[in-house]
Write an enzyme that holds these catalytic residues in place. Structure first.
Site, short mmCIF file in Angstrom:
data_model
loop_
_atom_site.label_atom_id
_atom_site.label_comp_id
_atom_site.label_asym_id
_atom_site.label_seq_id
_atom_site.Cartn_x
_atom_site.Cartn_y
_atom_site.Cartn_z
N TYR A 37 0.84 -1.21 0.00
CA TYR A 37 0.00 0.00 0.00
C TYR A 37 0.87 1.25 0.00
CZ TYR A 37 -2.50 3.93 1.99
OH TYR A 37 -2.98 5.21 2.21
N SER A 119 -3.27 14.40 6.21
CA SER A 119 -4.19 14.01 5.14
C SER A 119 -5.65 14.09 5.61
CB SER A 119 -3.88 12.58 4.72
OG SER A 119 -4.90 12.07 3.90
N GLN A 140 -4.34 18.85 4.48
CA GLN A 140 -4.61 18.48 3.08
C GLN A 140 -6.10 18.24 2.90
OE1 GLN A 140 -5.33 14.89 2.18
NE2 GLN A 140 -5.82 15.60 0.12
N TYR A 142 -9.18 16.68 0.50
CA TYR A 142 -9.85 16.00 -0.60
C TYR A 142 -11.29 16.49 -0.57
CZ TYR A 142 -6.30 12.34 -1.46
OH TYR A 142 -5.16 11.65 -1.80
N THR A 168 -5.71 18.90 -2.77
CA THR A 168 -5.18 17.90 -3.70
C THR A 168 -6.10 17.80 -4.92
OG1 THR A 168 -4.11 16.67 -1.94
CG2 THR A 168 -4.56 15.45 -3.96
N LYS A 265 -2.18 21.23 -4.75
CA LYS A 265 -1.26 20.09 -4.90
C LYS A 265 -1.74 19.23 -6.06
CE LYS A 265 0.62 16.21 -2.16
NZ LYS A 265 0.01 14.96 -2.58
N HIS A 289 1.72 12.60 -7.33
CA HIS A 289 1.18 11.79 -6.23
C HIS A 289 2.08 10.56 -5.98
CE1 HIS A 289 -2.90 11.88 -4.16
NE2 HIS A 289 -2.36 10.81 -3.62
N ASP A 320 7.33 17.33 -5.16
CA ASP A 320 7.53 16.02 -4.54
C ASP A 320 7.49 14.94 -5.61
OD1 ASP A 320 4.90 15.03 -5.06
OD2 ASP A 320 4.18 15.41 -3.03
N PHE A 323 11.56 11.61 -4.11
CA PHE A 323 12.71 12.17 -3.40
C PHE A 323 13.16 11.23 -2.28
CE2 PHE A 323 11.07 15.59 -5.78
CZ PHE A 323 12.12 16.46 -6.01
C1 LIG Z 1 0.83 5.70 1.35
C2 LIG Z 1 0.59 7.02 0.70
C3 LIG Z 1 -0.60 7.69 0.98
C4 LIG Z 1 -0.84 8.95 0.40
N1 LIG Z 1 -1.98 9.62 0.74
C5 LIG Z 1 -2.15 10.88 0.26
C6 LIG Z 1 -3.26 11.65 0.70
O1 LIG Z 1 -4.07 11.21 1.51
N2 LIG Z 1 -3.40 12.90 0.19
C7 LIG Z 1 -2.50 13.43 -0.72
O2 LIG Z 1 -2.67 14.57 -1.17
N3 LIG Z 1 -1.44 12.71 -1.12
C8 LIG Z 1 -1.23 11.46 -0.66
N4 LIG Z 1 -0.13 10.77 -1.04
C9 LIG Z 1 0.87 11.39 -1.92
C10 LIG Z 1 1.92 12.15 -1.12
O3 LIG Z 1 1.37 13.29 -0.50
C11 LIG Z 1 3.09 12.62 -1.99
O4 LIG Z 1 2.60 13.38 -3.06
C12 LIG Z 1 3.91 11.44 -2.52
O5 LIG Z 1 4.05 10.44 -1.56
C13 LIG Z 1 5.28 11.94 -2.96
O6 LIG Z 1 6.02 10.92 -3.51
P1 LIG Z 1 7.11 10.06 -2.68
O7 LIG Z 1 6.34 9.11 -1.85
O8 LIG Z 1 7.89 9.37 -3.76
O9 LIG Z 1 7.93 11.02 -1.86
C14 LIG Z 1 0.12 9.51 -0.50
C15 LIG Z 1 1.29 8.81 -0.76
C16 LIG Z 1 1.53 7.59 -0.17
C17 LIG Z 1 2.84 6.89 -0.46
#
Ligand SMILES: Cc1cc2nc3c(=O)[nH]c(=O)nc-3n(C[C@H](O)[C@H](O)[C@H](O)COP(=O)(O)O)c2cc1C
Length: 394
Positions: A37, A119, A140, A142, A168, A265, A289, A320, A323
């Site tokens: 996940y 989140s 954040q 949604y 987002t 975002k 994302h 992001d 990274f």
């Molecule tokens: C497990 C997981 C859950 C995430 N849940 C959200 C979320 O609830 N809201 C959101 O805007 N982005 C979510 N993201 C995206 C992150 O905010 C971010 O954009 C992303 O993880 C960046 O990439 P990286 O994991 O390679 O650093 C999620 C990412 C992951 C890995």
């Protein structure tokens, strides 16, 4: 704290030399379907892989014979000093990775003096995070079919003094995370193979599912039908709540409701970046994302130079996706980003050892950023420029 400093099988997070080492410890701490996940991307995972490839393709051209004693990585972010150019990204379902995972991440960010973005689909309620992990908090958002959910969250985040609202915009249509679809027989019901994997991780099973009951989407559980608020298998439940009707006109709606900083975002084009600036947004996050939404998507680092040239003077640019090293962060800052959001890297730390593990992840990144500044002959983030990257336009 259930996952102490010493990770599973005696691996000690203090010996983790980089984010990859924390990832290895994390992988062993939780059942396969929980790790997948966190780890996985959408469809063919081409975007996920490309995020890394695009960062790795960039090479530095250092400047030599520069006295870099006393160098620092402080930045100014929305008018306030931040000791490091990092922000902990919003990630949903953190309570499945670690007990009260949102609190552990928020406390780690606070210990570093950097913002933590909670989140909408967190498993700790936003008020509790503000009370128990005070620091620089961003919320954040949604926006779901029932818009009163968003309106209530905005009101509550404002009352709890969150500094910024991060809308987002890349999840209106939910990404196909096929591993997640495979891991559940039906929403919230892991397959037999995954149930067995859970049994092989008794500590996870006890701490996450039994001791407090399965984590729930606490920010809006009251709006969900009975039995639908569990975060277990959340990405098979959440898509049903989304509707692809959010658009630029809605920024005015949010601006009316939200008194603080407003960040979009999900921007990846110059046109959208200019639109965000025209709408009066304070910042944008260039993101795909972390490869979890649109597959075969461009990497944020690739579009950053053009977007920075277009709106870098008008608004804060955060980036992001992919990274994992201080060198990655420095590349983005040299190309015009003002700060970088960290997603999985801090999650690996969290899963490895809770707050202490997340702090270790931030410590590793901070030290790598410092070392890279030194190698490049830079005394501060302000000294970074595109010419430090090979092949970038002079
Ligand atoms: C497990 C997981 C859950 C995430 N849940 C959200 C979320 O609830 N809201 C959101 O805007 N982005 C979510 N993201 C995206 C992150 O905010 C971010 O954009 C992303 O993880 C960046 O990439 P990286 O994991 O390679 O650093 C999620 C990412 C992951 C890995």
């Amino acid at each position: 704290m259930p996952w102490k400093r010493r990770g599973f099988r005696g691996l000690d997070i203090r010996h983790a030399k980089n984010i990859g080492d924390l990832r290895e410890i994390a992988r062993r701490n939780v059942p396969n379907f929980i790790f997948e996940y966190v780890e996985g991307g959408a469809e063919d995972e081409a975007t996920l892989r490309h995020n890394r490839a695009a960062l790795e393709a960039l090479r530095f051209v250092p400047t030599t014979l520069v006295d870099t004693r006393g160098r620092h990585q402080r930045i100014e972010l929305f008018g306030r000093e931040s000791p490091s150019p990092l922000i902990v990204a919003p990630t949903g379902g953190n309570g499945l990775s670690y007990p009260l995972g949102d609190l552990a991440l928020a406390r780690a960010a606070a210990a570093f003096g950097i913002p933590f973005c909670l989140s909408t689909v967190s498993t700790v309620r936003l008020e509790r995070v503000a009370e128990e992990a005070p620091g620089r908090l961003w919320m954040q958002l949604y926006v779901m079919k029932d818009r009163t959910i968003a309106e209530r969250i905005i009101e509550r985040a404002a009352a709890a003094n969150y500094e910024a609202l991060v809308l987002t915009t890349d999840a209106n249509t939910f990404g196909a995370r096929e591993w997640d679809q495979r891991n559940y027989r039906s929403p919230g019901r892991p397959t037999l193979r995954n149930r067995l994997s859970a049994l092989r991780h008794p500590r996870w099973l006890y701490e996450i599912l039994i001791r407090r009951g399965a984590p729930r989407f606490e920010n809006f559980a009251e709006y969900l039908p009975p039995g639908q608020a569990s975060a277990l298998g959340g990405s098979t439940i959440i898509p049903k709540l989304f509707e692809p009707c959010l658009c630029w006109d809605d920024i005015a709606w949010l601006r009316r409701l939200w008194p603080g900083k407003l960040i979009v975002k999900g921007v990846l084009s110059v046109k959208d970046a200019e639109r965000a600036a025209d709408c009066g947004c304070d910042g944008i996050v260039l993101t795909n994302h972390g490869g979890r939404q649109l597959d075969y998507c461009v990497a944020p680092i690739e579009v950053l130079p053009a977007i920075a040239a277009a709106v870098g003077e008008r608004m804060t640019i955060i980036v992001d996706s992919g990274f994992r090293r201080g060198t990655d962060v420095i590349k983005a800052l040299a190309l015009g980003a003002h700060a970088v959001m960290i997603g999985r890297a801090t999650l690996y730390g969290l899963i490895a050892a809770g707050q202490r593990g997340a702090e270790r992840a931030l410590e590793l990144l901070r030290d790598e950023i410092d070392r890279t500044l030194g190698h490049l002959g830079c005394r501060s983030i302000g000294d970074l420029e595109p010419q430090l990257l090979f092949g970038e336009a002079k």
